[in-house]
Write a protein that holds these residues in place. Sequence first.
Motif, PDB file in Angstrom:
ATOM      1  N   ILE A 142      13.814   4.210   2.459  1.00 28.84           N
ATOM      2  CA  ILE A 142      13.920   3.773   3.847  1.00 28.84           C
ATOM      3  C   ILE A 142      15.365   3.347   4.073  1.00 28.84           C
ATOM      4  N   THR A 143      15.981   3.826   5.162  1.00 24.50           N
ATOM      5  CA  THR A 143      17.395   3.529   5.400  1.00 24.50           C
ATOM      6  C   THR A 143      17.574   2.874   6.778  1.00 24.50           C
ATOM      7  N   PRO A 144      17.190   1.621   6.902  1.00 22.47           N
ATOM      8  CA  PRO A 144      17.307   0.947   8.200  1.00 22.47           C
ATOM      9  C   PRO A 144      18.754   0.591   8.525  1.00 22.47           C
ATOM     10  N   THR A 145      19.021   0.415   9.802  1.00 18.50           N
ATOM     11  CA  THR A 145      20.312  -0.065  10.278  1.00 18.50           C
ATOM     12  C   THR A 145      20.086  -1.398  10.993  1.00 18.50           C
ATOM     13  N   LYS A 146      21.145  -1.952  11.520  1.00 20.58           N
ATOM     14  CA  LYS A 146      21.041  -3.224  12.251  1.00 20.58           C
ATOM     15  C   LYS A 146      20.210  -3.096  13.519  1.00 20.58           C
ATOM     16  N   TYR A 147      19.957  -1.878  13.942  1.00 22.51           N
ATOM     17  CA  TYR A 147      19.181  -1.664  15.162  1.00 22.51           C
ATOM     18  C   TYR A 147      17.680  -1.569  14.902  1.00 22.51           C
ATOM     19  N   ASN A 148      17.288  -1.627  13.639  1.00 24.76           N
ATOM     20  CA  ASN A 148      15.871  -1.507  13.305  1.00 24.76           C
ATOM     21  C   ASN A 148      15.198  -2.862  13.155  1.00 24.76           C
ATOM     22  N   THR A 149      13.914  -2.889  13.469  1.00 23.53           N
ATOM     23  CA  THR A 149      13.126  -4.108  13.410  1.00 23.53           C
ATOM     24  C   THR A 149      12.375  -4.196  12.089  1.00 23.53           C
ATOM     25  N   GLN A 150      11.974  -5.404  11.738  1.00 22.38           N
ATOM     26  CA  GLN A 150      11.200  -5.585  10.513  1.00 22.38           C
ATOM     27  C   GLN A 150       9.847  -4.880  10.583  1.00 22.38           C
ATOM     28  N   PRO A 151       9.145  -4.900  11.732  1.00 21.62           N
ATOM     29  CA  PRO A 151       7.887  -4.145  11.801  1.00 21.62           C
ATOM     30  C   PRO A 151       8.071  -2.651  11.527  1.00 21.62           C
ATOM     31  N   ALA A 152       9.186  -2.078  11.982  1.00 23.65           N
ATOM     32  CA  ALA A 152       9.431  -0.655  11.731  1.00 23.65           C
ATOM     33  C   ALA A 152       9.647  -0.399  10.244  1.00 23.65           C
ATOM     34  N   ILE A 153      10.379  -1.279   9.580  1.00 26.72           N
ATOM     35  CA  ILE A 153      10.594  -1.146   8.140  1.00 26.72           C
ATOM     36  C   ILE A 153       9.266  -1.247   7.398  1.00 26.72           C
ATOM     37  N   GLU A 154       8.438  -2.203   7.786  1.00 26.46           N
ATOM     38  CA  GLU A 154       7.133  -2.372   7.154  1.00 26.46           C
ATOM     39  C   GLU A 154       6.237  -1.159   7.406  1.00 26.46           C
ATOM     40  N   PHE A 155       6.352  -0.576   8.602  1.00 28.54           N
ATOM     41  CA  PHE A 155       5.565   0.614   8.912  1.00 28.54           C
ATOM     42  C   PHE A 155       5.940   1.758   7.975  1.00 28.54           C
ATOM     43  N   CYS A 156       7.224   1.965   7.765  1.00 27.06           N
ATOM     44  CA  CYS A 156       7.669   3.043   6.878  1.00 27.06           C
ATOM     45  C   CYS A 156       7.203   2.805   5.443  1.00 27.06           C
ATOM     46  N   HIS A 157       7.207   1.556   5.027  1.00 27.60           N
ATOM     47  CA  HIS A 157       6.693   1.224   3.699  1.00 27.60           C
ATOM     48  C   HIS A 157       5.206   1.579   3.614  1.00 27.60           C
ATOM     49  N   ASP A 158       4.460   1.247   4.660  1.00 30.54           N
ATOM     50  CA  ASP A 158       3.031   1.576   4.690  1.00 30.54           C
ATOM     51  C   ASP A 158       2.817   3.088   4.683  1.00 30.54           C
ATOM     52  N   LEU A 159       3.682   3.808   5.400  1.00 28.56           N
ATOM     53  CA  LEU A 159       3.571   5.267   5.447  1.00 28.56           C
ATOM     54  C   LEU A 159       3.754   5.856   4.052  1.00 28.56           C
ATOM     55  N   ALA A 160       4.778   5.403   3.345  1.00 27.20           N
ATOM     56  CA  ALA A 160       5.026   5.902   1.990  1.00 27.20           C
ATOM     57  C   ALA A 160       3.869   5.572   1.052  1.00 27.20           C
ATOM     58  N   TYR A 161       3.335   4.352   1.209  1.00 27.47           N
ATOM     59  CA  TYR A 161       2.205   3.942   0.375  1.00 27.47           C
ATOM     60  C   TYR A 161       0.975   4.789   0.693  1.00 27.47           C
ATOM     61  N   THR A 162       0.758   5.067   1.968  1.00 30.77           N
ATOM     62  CA  THR A 162      -0.383   5.879   2.405  1.00 30.77           C
ATOM     63  C   THR A 162      -0.305   7.287   1.832  1.00 30.77           C
ATOM     64  N   LEU A 163       0.904   7.814   1.740  1.00 34.89           N
ATOM     65  CA  LEU A 163       1.093   9.166   1.215  1.00 34.89           C
ATOM     66  C   LEU A 163       1.214   9.195  -0.307  1.00 34.89           C
ATOM     67  N   HIS A 164       1.090   8.009  -0.936  1.00 33.44           N
ATOM     68  CA  HIS A 164       1.039   7.887  -2.397  1.00 33.44           C
ATOM     69  C   HIS A 164       2.362   8.222  -3.086  1.00 33.44           C
ATOM     70  N   PHE A 165       3.476   7.854  -2.447  1.00 34.90           N
ATOM     71  CA  PHE A 165       4.762   7.996  -3.127  1.00 34.90           C
ATOM     72  C   PHE A 165       4.822   7.026  -4.300  1.00 34.90           C
ATOM     73  N   ASN A 166       5.585   7.409  -5.311  1.00 37.51           N
ATOM     74  CA  ASN A 166       5.625   6.657  -6.553  1.00 37.51           C
ATOM     75  C   ASN A 166       6.422   5.368  -6.438  1.00 37.51           C
ATOM     76  N   HIS A 167       7.564   5.425  -5.773  1.00 35.50           N
ATOM     77  CA  HIS A 167       8.448   4.265  -5.711  1.00 35.50           C
ATOM     78  C   HIS A 167       9.104   4.218  -4.341  1.00 35.50           C
ATOM     79  N   ILE A 168       9.153   3.034  -3.734  1.00 38.61           N
ATOM     80  CA  ILE A 168       9.685   2.862  -2.387  1.00 38.61           C
ATOM     81  C   ILE A 168      10.904   1.945  -2.455  1.00 38.61           C
ATOM     82  N   SER A 169      12.011   2.394  -1.877  1.00 39.47           N
ATOM     83  CA  SER A 169      13.252   1.631  -1.894  1.00 39.47           C
ATOM     84  C   SER A 169      13.828   1.517  -0.492  1.00 39.47           C
ATOM     85  N   ILE A 170      14.686   0.508  -0.311  1.00 44.93           N
ATOM     86  CA  ILE A 170      15.421   0.344   0.938  1.00 44.93           C
ATOM     87  C   ILE A 170      16.904   0.373   0.620  1.00 44.93           C
ATOM     88  N   LEU A 171      17.631   1.285   1.266  1.00 44.26           N
ATOM     89  CA  LEU A 171      19.066   1.425   1.076  1.00 44.26           C
ATOM     90  C   LEU A 171      19.759   1.481   2.429  1.00 44.26           C
TER      91      LEU A 171
END
Length: 289
Positions: free
Chosen positions: A147-176
Amino acid sequence: MISKDTKFLIVGLGLLGGSYAMGLKQEGYTVYGLARRQETIDYALEHNMIDEGQIEVNEFVSKADVVIFCLYPKAMVNWIKEYKHLFKKGALISDVSGVKTNIVDVVQEELKDMDVEFISCHPMAGRETSGIEYANTEMFKKANFIITPTKYNTQPAIEFCHDLAYTLHFNHISILSIEEHDHMIGFLSQLCHVIAVSLMNTHDNSHLVEYTGDSFRDLTRIAQINENMWTELFLLNKDILLDETNQFIDAISHFRDALANEDEQEMKRLFIQSTQRRKLFNKNDGKKA
């Protein structure tokens, strides 16, 4: 957060877009699809990857709460510029682009006055084949999701992307950050493709196919490459990839000199160092986050 009422639109039903659609449908979500060819939509419907699909871009887009672009980066930017008025109010927009510089900032600027949010992601999954017929969610299970958020992104959006990756069963989730991502991808992915392509182009080696061992097959697996997509990605990340390529040239030149000088100690040192560094990757195989 993702709820069972969340409706997804996948724009671009190729290998990755088809795999996204398949994975979300398997988890019980409503999935719509947009593609250039009716044959692609028909395939997705026949294989239960989507609930509805179209080749025409119209108000159909506004049915989705989440729009995920599985297009080449420049094609995504052009699509958003032309059809952004069709996004549902409050929609979350994301992507799968392999390079973020000169893409994310352009899209966020384009959408800044709209009631939607664009947050960029990079699922580091793929194959040497392309097309929806090769879609397969199994490739997500050992893959990293960034997940590559910028200063224009909200915490709910970041959490949503984390949930999306988890839902699709990705192995490891990172924020850069965007910059961290593009430096990382320049070394871990793009340089590897440069090396594989260069190795295949070193000789006309087709006559060696009957004698090839695992080493050559492993090193050149990714040399079977989509020339349109990777040319675009390389040029978007040109400065970083040039720097990584120059560092690789220095490293291989150093090894060549050690060999030419029959410097056994330096060759052994390099072998030991590479072995130790590779072990770090072995320890991370199968790690879930």
